[in-house]
Design a protein around this motif. Structure first.
Motif, PDB file in Angstrom:
ATOM      1  N   PRO A 172      -5.299  21.428   4.696  1.00 63.49           N
ATOM      2  CA  PRO A 172      -4.000  22.151   5.579  1.00 63.49           C
ATOM      3  C   PRO A 172      -4.608  21.981   6.920  1.00 63.49           C
ATOM      4  CG  PRO A 172      -6.425  23.378   4.788  1.00 63.49           C
ATOM      5  CD  PRO A 172      -6.507  22.434   4.751  1.00 63.49           C
ATOM      6  N   PRO A 173      -3.327  21.745   8.181  1.00 63.15           N
ATOM      7  CA  PRO A 173      -3.497  21.262   9.567  1.00 63.15           C
ATOM      8  C   PRO A 173      -4.841  22.445  10.050  1.00 63.15           C
ATOM      9  CG  PRO A 173      -1.657  22.459   9.240  1.00 63.15           C
ATOM     10  CD  PRO A 173      -2.323  22.182   7.613  1.00 63.15           C
ATOM     11  N   ALA A 174      -4.491  21.094  11.196  1.00 62.23           N
ATOM     12  CA  ALA A 174      -5.424  21.456  12.533  1.00 62.23           C
ATOM     13  C   ALA A 174      -4.742  22.840  13.359  1.00 62.23           C
ATOM     14  CB  ALA A 174      -5.905  21.149  12.927  1.00 62.23           C
ATOM     15  N   VAL A 175      -4.488  23.782  13.479  1.00 62.65           N
ATOM     16  CA  VAL A 175      -3.346  24.466  14.274  1.00 62.65           C
ATOM     17  C   VAL A 175      -3.939  25.478  15.202  1.00 62.65           C
ATOM     18  CG1 VAL A 175      -1.800  26.595  13.992  1.00 62.65           C
ATOM     19  CG2 VAL A 175      -2.076  25.146  12.083  1.00 62.65           C
ATOM     20  N   ASN A 176      -3.816  25.514  16.444  1.00 65.00           N
ATOM     21  CA  ASN A 176      -4.209  25.982  17.444  1.00 65.00           C
ATOM     22  C   ASN A 176      -3.739  27.093  17.436  1.00 65.00           C
ATOM     23  OD1 ASN A 176      -6.378  24.939  18.219  1.00 65.00           O
ATOM     24  ND2 ASN A 176      -5.210  23.233  19.560  1.00 65.00           N
ATOM     25  N   ASP A 177      -4.435  28.611  18.815  1.00 65.20           N
ATOM     26  CA  ASP A 177      -3.112  29.033  19.493  1.00 65.20           C
ATOM     27  C   ASP A 177      -2.061  28.685  20.618  1.00 65.20           C
ATOM     28  OD1 ASP A 177      -4.642  29.737  21.410  1.00 65.20           O
ATOM     29  OD2 ASP A 177      -5.694  31.568  20.134  1.00 65.20           O
ATOM     30  N   TYR A 206      -2.274  31.238   8.619  1.00 66.52           N
ATOM     31  CA  TYR A 206      -2.969  31.557  10.127  1.00 66.52           C
ATOM     32  C   TYR A 206      -2.529  32.729  11.326  1.00 66.52           C
ATOM     33  CZ  TYR A 206      -3.275  26.028   9.507  1.00 66.52           C
ATOM     34  OH  TYR A 206      -3.741  25.060   8.528  1.00 66.52           O
ATOM     35  N   THR A 207      -3.477  33.219  12.112  1.00 74.09           N
ATOM     36  CA  THR A 207      -2.816  34.757  12.353  1.00 74.09           C
ATOM     37  C   THR A 207      -4.168  34.474  13.770  1.00 74.09           C
ATOM     38  OG1 THR A 207      -2.898  35.746  10.234  1.00 74.09           O
ATOM     39  CG2 THR A 207      -3.725  37.353  12.277  1.00 74.09           C
ATOM     40  N   ASP A 208      -3.652  34.716  14.694  1.00 74.62           N
ATOM     41  CA  ASP A 208      -4.104  34.322  16.582  1.00 74.62           C
ATOM     42  C   ASP A 208      -3.949  36.366  16.779  1.00 74.62           C
ATOM     43  OD1 ASP A 208      -1.957  36.337  16.867  1.00 74.62           O
ATOM     44  OD2 ASP A 208      -1.211  34.049  18.477  1.00 74.62           O
ATOM     45  N   HIS A 214       1.987  32.631  10.722  1.00 78.46           N
ATOM     46  CA  HIS A 214       2.714  31.999  10.401  1.00 78.46           C
ATOM     47  C   HIS A 214       1.760  31.551   8.879  1.00 78.46           C
ATOM     48  CE1 HIS A 214       5.010  32.016  13.670  1.00 78.46           C
ATOM     49  NE2 HIS A 214       4.408  32.158  14.312  1.00 78.46           N
ATOM     50  N   ASP A 215       2.699  30.993   8.023  1.00 80.14           N
ATOM     51  CA  ASP A 215       2.088  30.293   7.247  1.00 80.14           C
ATOM     52  C   ASP A 215       2.666  28.969   7.165  1.00 80.14           C
ATOM     53  OD1 ASP A 215       1.874  32.714   6.000  1.00 80.14           O
ATOM     54  OD2 ASP A 215       3.225  33.410   4.361  1.00 80.14           O
ATOM     55  N   TRP A 216       1.632  28.338   6.570  1.00 81.48           N
ATOM     56  CA  TRP A 216       2.044  26.658   6.081  1.00 81.48           C
ATOM     57  C   TRP A 216       2.124  26.409   4.749  1.00 81.48           C
ATOM     58  CZ3 TRP A 216      -0.679  22.385   4.300  1.00 81.48           C
ATOM     59  CH2 TRP A 216      -0.095  21.109   4.450  1.00 81.48           C
ATOM     60  N   ILE A 217       2.819  26.216   4.182  1.00 86.86           N
ATOM     61  CA  ILE A 217       3.037  25.816   2.465  1.00 86.86           C
ATOM     62  C   ILE A 217       3.250  24.567   2.204  1.00 86.86           C
ATOM     63  CG2 ILE A 217       4.763  26.277   0.606  1.00 86.86           C
ATOM     64  CD1 ILE A 217       5.437  28.196   2.579  1.00 86.86           C
TER      65      ILE A 217
END
Length: 222
Positions: A172-177, A206-208, A214-217
């Motif tokens: 899964p991608p790296a996601v930042n708040d 992903y939850t901050d 937000h979902d990544w699918i």
């Protein structure tokens, strides 16, 4: 002897000296005094003496003393201020206001004291303290409210494989708040793998700290 007098002033600059009394010698001649001689000026509060000296032709001398007591009054500071930012890193502290004591002397405040940083959202106070020479003290407070903003995730992805066994899930991608903190996604297990051709979806959520989610699918077509 000439009876001394007293007065009270809030500031040295506000002292108004009285006219010295009319004094005559034993023969009724009006004497002109010398002075006034000012005593030591206190650093903050206290007494200042003003002395006029009367001397007759025979050399007889008498002083007339007027004592002024400096009694400082309190001062005030401007109204507290407020602002809202999305992230702690966005805080830019204002310059504290210029504050004078009651007598117009500038007061240098202490460095700001910062309250505890909230775990996610909430208020942080920055407090400057002003103290005059008498010990009167007042705080000026700047309150910053942390109000998080939403974040985004990359676009969903898809691929096509010939067999279910050929599926290799991507990382899964790296996601930042919104404030740049790395989020750890939760993975939803795949239910009922397809028995024939169709799409299967793999979802990471992903939850901050504020609860934005937000979902990544990743969609795989068999």
């Amino acid at each position: 002897p000439i009876t001394p007098t007293t007065d009270i002033a809030d500031c040295y600059e506000n002292i108004i000296l009285p006219a010295p009394p009319t004094v005559t010698d034993n023969c009724g001649v009006v004497l002109s005094p010398t002075g006034p001689v000012e005593g030591t000026i206190p650093e903050c509060e206290g007494d200042i003496t003003y002395t006029w000296t009367y001397t007759d032709c025979a050399g007889n001398i008498h002083d007339w003393i007027h004592t002024v007591t400096i009694e400082r009054e309190d001062f005030s500071v401007p109204a507290n201020t407020f602002e809202t930012v999305a992230c702690y890193a966005d805080i830019v502290l204002p310059t504290p206001p210029s504050v004078n004591d009651h007598c117009g002397n500038p007061i240098t405040p202490t460095d700001p004291v910062e309250s505890a940083e909230p775990d996610c959202e909430g208020d942080i106070t920055f407090t400057w303290t002003y103290t005059d020479c008498k010990g009167n003290t007042h705080d000026w407070i700047h309150t910053v409210t942390i109000e998080r903003e939403d974040f985004t995730v990359p676009a969903n992805t898809s691929e096509t494989v010939a067999c279910y066994a050929d599926i290799v899930l991507p990382a899964p991608p790296a996601v930042n708040d919104h404030c740049g903190n790395l989020l750890t996604p939760s993975e939803h297990p795949e239910l009922n793998p397809p028995a024939s051709e169709r799409d299967t979806k793999h979802t990471w959520t992903y939850t901050d700290c504020e609860g934005n989610t937000h979902d990544w699918i990743h969609t795989v077509t068999i």
